[in-house]
Design a protein around this motif. Structure first.
Motif, PDB file in Angstrom:
ATOM      1  N   ARG A  50       0.970   5.581   6.179  1.00 44.76           N
ATOM      2  CA  ARG A  50       1.244   4.227   5.674  1.00 44.76           C
ATOM      3  C   ARG A  50       2.630   3.755   6.113  1.00 44.76           C
ATOM      4  NH1 ARG A  50      -1.800   3.434  -0.126  1.00 44.76           N
ATOM      5  NH2 ARG A  50      -3.839   4.025   0.660  1.00 44.76           N
TER       6      ARG A  50
ATOM      7  N   LEU B 120       0.827  -1.205   0.000  1.00 39.96           N
ATOM      8  CA  LEU B 120       0.000   0.000   0.000  1.00 39.96           C
ATOM      9  C   LEU B 120       0.863   1.257   0.000  1.00 39.96           C
ATOM     10  CD1 LEU B 120      -2.821  -1.072   2.472  1.00 39.96           C
ATOM     11  CD2 LEU B 120      -2.982  -0.817  -0.012  1.00 39.96           C
ATOM     12  N   PHE B 121       1.981   1.214   0.715  1.00 43.57           N
ATOM     13  CA  PHE B 121       2.898   2.354   0.749  1.00 43.57           C
ATOM     14  C   PHE B 121       3.502   2.602  -0.632  1.00 43.57           C
ATOM     15  CE2 PHE B 121       7.175   4.156   1.461  1.00 43.57           C
ATOM     16  CZ  PHE B 121       6.826   5.323   2.125  1.00 43.57           C
ATOM     17  N   ASN B 122       3.807   1.522  -1.357  1.00 43.33           N
ATOM     18  CA  ASN B 122       4.341   1.676  -2.705  1.00 43.33           C
ATOM     19  C   ASN B 122       3.321   2.285  -3.656  1.00 43.33           C
ATOM     20  OD1 ASN B 122       6.946   0.787  -2.245  1.00 43.33           O
ATOM     21  ND2 ASN B 122       6.423  -1.353  -2.642  1.00 43.33           N
ATOM     22  N   GLN B 123       2.042   2.046  -3.403  1.00 42.88           N
ATOM     23  CA  GLN B 123       0.997   2.616  -4.247  1.00 42.88           C
ATOM     24  C   GLN B 123       0.807   4.104  -3.985  1.00 42.88           C
ATOM     25  OE1 GLN B 123      -2.507   0.266  -3.597  1.00 42.88           O
ATOM     26  NE2 GLN B 123      -1.701  -1.501  -4.708  1.00 42.88           N
ATOM     27  N   LYS B 124       0.839   4.486  -2.709  1.00 41.27           N
ATOM     28  CA  LYS B 124       0.679   5.899  -2.336  1.00 41.27           C
ATOM     29  C   LYS B 124       1.499   6.157  -1.081  1.00 41.27           C
ATOM     30  CE  LYS B 124      -2.571   9.405  -0.931  1.00 41.27           C
ATOM     31  NZ  LYS B 124      -3.781   9.623  -0.162  1.00 41.27           N
ATOM     32  N   ARG B 125       2.552   6.925  -1.243  1.00 43.17           N
ATOM     33  CA  ARG B 125       3.452   7.178  -0.122  1.00 43.17           C
ATOM     34  C   ARG B 125       2.872   8.256   0.799  1.00 43.17           C
ATOM     35  NH1 ARG B 125       8.748   5.077  -1.227  1.00 43.17           N
ATOM     36  NH2 ARG B 125       8.677   4.092  -3.265  1.00 43.17           N
ATOM     37  N   SER B 126       2.766   7.877   2.083  1.00 46.09           N
ATOM     38  CA  SER B 126       2.330   8.836   3.091  1.00 46.09           C
ATOM     39  C   SER B 126       2.943   8.422   4.429  1.00 46.09           C
ATOM     40  CB  SER B 126       0.803   8.878   3.191  1.00 46.09           C
ATOM     41  OG  SER B 126       0.307   7.696   3.785  1.00 46.09           O
TER      42      SER B 126
END
Length: 104
Positions: free
Chosen positions: A31, A22-28
Motif C-alpha cells: 500500500r 487505505l494505508f491508514n486502515q492497514k499498513r503494508s
C-alpha cells in the motif's frame, strides 16, 4: 493535449489520496508503494501539462479536480456523508476549476 494530461494528473492525486486512506486502515509495503506510484504518476502528467499550461492555472485545476474527485471517492467508497451542503461546495470547486479554463 496538455489539458488531457492535466485531467490524467488529477486522477493520480485522487487515487493517491485513496491509497493514503487505505494505508491508514492497514499498513503494508504494498500500500505504501501504491501511494508512491500513484502520486508519481500524477506528478509526471502534471509536469507534462505544465509544459504548455501556465503553472498557476495548471495547479489550480489539478488541485480542484483532485479535491472534487477525492470527495466523491470518499462518499462512494468509504461511505462518508454526502449531504447537500457538501455537494454544493463540491460543485463550487468544480465550477471554479472550469471557470479558470473558460477565462484563461
Amino acid at each position: 493535449m496538455a489539458w488531457l494530461y492535466l485531467v490524467i494528473a488529477s486522477f493520480g492525486e485522487i487515487f493517491g489520496v485513496l491509497a493514503i486512506n487505505l494505508f491508514n486502515q492497514k499498513r503494508s509495503m504494498l500500500r505504501l508503494l501504491w501511494i508512491v506510484v500513484t502520486f508519481g504518476f500524477g506528478f509526471l502528467f502534471l509536469w507534462l501539462a505544465m509544459r504548455e499550461i501556465p503553472m498557476g492555472t495548471a495547479y489550480a485545476v489539478w488541485t480542484g479536480l483532485g479535491a472534487a474527485g477525492t470527495v466523491l471517492m470518499g462518499i462512494l467508497i468509504f461511505k462518508e456523508p454526502g449531504n447537500w451542503k457538501r455537494l454544493i461546495f463540491l460543485l463550487l470547486i468544480i465550477s471554479g476549476a472550469v471557470g479558470l479554463k473558460l477565462f484563461s
